[in-house]
Design an enzyme around this catalytic site. Structure first.
Site, PDB file in Angstrom:
ATOM      1  N   ASP A  38       0.836  -1.210   0.000  1.00 37.35           N
ATOM      2  CA  ASP A  38       0.000   0.000   0.000  1.00 37.35           C
ATOM      3  C   ASP A  38       0.867   1.255   0.000  1.00 37.35           C
ATOM      4  OD1 ASP A  38       0.884  -0.143   2.609  1.00 37.35           O
ATOM      5  OD2 ASP A  38      -1.083   0.121   3.520  1.00 37.35           O
ATOM      6  N   SER A  39       2.189   1.085   0.060  1.00 36.28           N
ATOM      7  CA  SER A  39       3.100   2.212  -0.167  1.00 36.28           C
ATOM      8  C   SER A  39       2.833   2.847  -1.519  1.00 36.28           C
ATOM      9  CB  SER A  39       4.560   1.745  -0.078  1.00 36.28           C
ATOM     10  OG  SER A  39       4.777   0.636  -0.919  1.00 36.28           O
ATOM     11  N   ASP A  56      -1.134  -6.129  -0.234  1.00 38.47           N
ATOM     12  CA  ASP A  56      -1.444  -5.530   1.070  1.00 38.47           C
ATOM     13  C   ASP A  56      -2.946  -5.333   1.269  1.00 38.47           C
ATOM     14  OD1 ASP A  56       0.815  -5.159   2.597  1.00 38.47           O
ATOM     15  OD2 ASP A  56       1.179  -3.105   1.934  1.00 38.47           O
ATOM     16  N   LYS A  75      -0.988  -9.313   2.907  1.00 38.14           N
ATOM     17  CA  LYS A  75      -0.205  -8.849   4.050  1.00 38.14           C
ATOM     18  C   LYS A  75      -1.060  -7.886   4.856  1.00 38.14           C
ATOM     19  CE  LYS A  75       3.382  -5.817   3.669  1.00 38.14           C
ATOM     20  NZ  LYS A  75       2.893  -4.673   4.479  1.00 38.14           N
ATOM     21  N   GLU A  85      -0.941  -5.316   8.556  1.00 38.58           N
ATOM     22  CA  GLU A  85      -0.125  -4.734   9.617  1.00 38.58           C
ATOM     23  C   GLU A  85      -0.757  -5.008  10.976  1.00 38.58           C
ATOM     24  OE1 GLU A  85       0.716  -0.583   8.936  1.00 38.58           O
ATOM     25  OE2 GLU A  85       1.334  -0.958   6.871  1.00 38.58           O
ATOM     26  N   GLU A 133       9.635  -4.263  10.202  1.00 34.85           N
ATOM     27  CA  GLU A 133      10.059  -2.967   9.648  1.00 34.85           C
ATOM     28  C   GLU A 133      10.586  -2.029  10.743  1.00 34.85           C
ATOM     29  OE1 GLU A 133       7.338  -0.980   6.977  1.00 34.85           O
ATOM     30  OE2 GLU A 133       8.553   0.846   6.964  1.00 34.85           O
TER      31      GLU A 133
HETATM   32  O1  KIV Z   1       3.553  -1.061   1.688  1.00 37.83           O
HETATM   33  C1  KIV Z   1       4.692  -1.542   1.491  1.00 37.83           C
HETATM   34  O2  KIV Z   1       5.276  -1.393   0.427  1.00 37.83           O
HETATM   35  C2  KIV Z   1       5.292  -2.304   2.574  1.00 37.83           C
HETATM   36  C3  KIV Z   1       6.739  -2.693   2.441  1.00 37.83           C
HETATM   37  C4  KIV Z   1       7.624  -1.545   2.335  1.00 37.83           C
HETATM   38  C5  KIV Z   1       7.135  -3.670   3.464  1.00 37.83           C
HETATM   39  O3  KIV Z   1       4.659  -2.587   3.525  1.00 37.83           O
END
Ligand code: KIV
Length: 282
Positions: A50-51, A89, A119, A121, A188
């Site tokens: 989600d970056s 994510d 993924k 968090e 992280e």
């Molecule tokens: O959102 C993302 O790209 C991430 C990674 C940097 C681990 O969570």
């Protein structure tokens, strides 16, 4: 097994899981088809992070990223890859409310993108959710330590695990997500010794980002290592190229050539038989 020596077909979730204490897992973020095509042969795991909210859309944090955005970029990355295991994510607000909400979001992402897992968090507080998903066919990568979706409660993007209590919390989170059935965990922005200890004390692969070389794998944001995203460069990023500067130079040359009518030349035009002479196009 490295990405270059393995059999045909995508690397599977059990194969990533089996990399605990073995060959490091190579992971990078990918958001688009052309980038996935470049990364696929070199990476074991592609993370549609989600970056992308910050890197692709210029947002200040990841909080406004939607499930639809993740699905569209997840599909693009699946189209551009055939080797790597792809994980997408779960964006902020799409899973924290309940394990049922998490299941609905994650199952939609798996069904619509074809990715291998999701993924999310969170540590001990999300152990029930991780167990609920993984027992129902949804492989989960957990993400602990610095959690960008908690930027407001953490008061910024701050490293984690400093001091005994904070270190004990990250370690407890790692144990909880491993116990709950996550097949891997991203660690992280966590003090090196804590990330190292976590890696020795849990039985799933740790994937570090600003963590420790001792982790079972590493992940970085691709645009960061290529020098394409210059708004903010965290301490843990290593730049392997400076494509941002190369892009600026290339675009400057194009703009100059357009303004001075050096581009296009006859080579770029249709129906030109001799320089400067047009042939009728049928
Ligand atoms: O959102 C993302 O790209 C991430 C990674 C940097 C681990 O969570």
């Amino acid at each position: 097994m490295s990405a270059t020596t393995r059999k045909q077909g995508r690397i599977t979730v059990p194969e990533i899981r089996a990399r605990k204490g073995a060959e490091p897992v190579v992971c990078l973020t990918a958001y688009t088809t052309p980038m996935a095509q470049r990364l696929d042969e070199h990476c074991d795991l592609l993370l549609v992070g989600d970056s992308l909210g910050m890197v692709v859309y210029g947002m200040e944090s990841t909080l406004a990223v939607t499930v639809d955005m993740m699905i569209n970029h997840g599909k693009a990355v699946m189209r551009g890859s055939s080797n790597a295991c792809v994980v997408v994510d779960l964006p902020f607000g799409s899973y924290q409310e309940s394990k049922e909400q998490a299941f609905r979001t994650a199952s939609r992402i798996l069904a619509e993108t074809g990715c291998a897992g999701v993924k999310l968090e969170g540590g001990a507080e999300l152990a029930d959710t991780i167990a609920f998903l993984s027992q129902r066919g949804i492989p989960v990568v957990a993400h602990i330590g610095l959690m960008p979706q908690q930027v407001n409660t953490m008061g910024g993007f701050k490293s984690q695990g400093r001091g005994d209590d904070a270190a004990a919390k990250v370690l407890a989170d790692a144990k909880a997500v491993a116990q709950a059935g996550a097949f891997s965990v991203v660690v992280e922005g966590t003090v090196e010794a804590v990330a190292r200890r976590i890696t020795t004390e849990i039985d799933i692969p740790t994937i570090g980002i600003g963590a420790s070389v001792a982790c079972d794998g590493q992940v970085l944001v691709t645009e960061d290592i290529l020098g394409m995203f210059s708004d903010f460069t965290p301490k843990f990023v290593k730049r392997y190229a400076n494509l941002g500067d190369q892009i600026s130079k290339a675009v400057e040359s194009y703009a100059t050539e357009v303004r001075t009518r050096q581009f296009p030349t006859d080579d770029h035009c249709f129906g030109v038989t001799k320089p400067g002479k047009l042939r009728a196009v049928k």
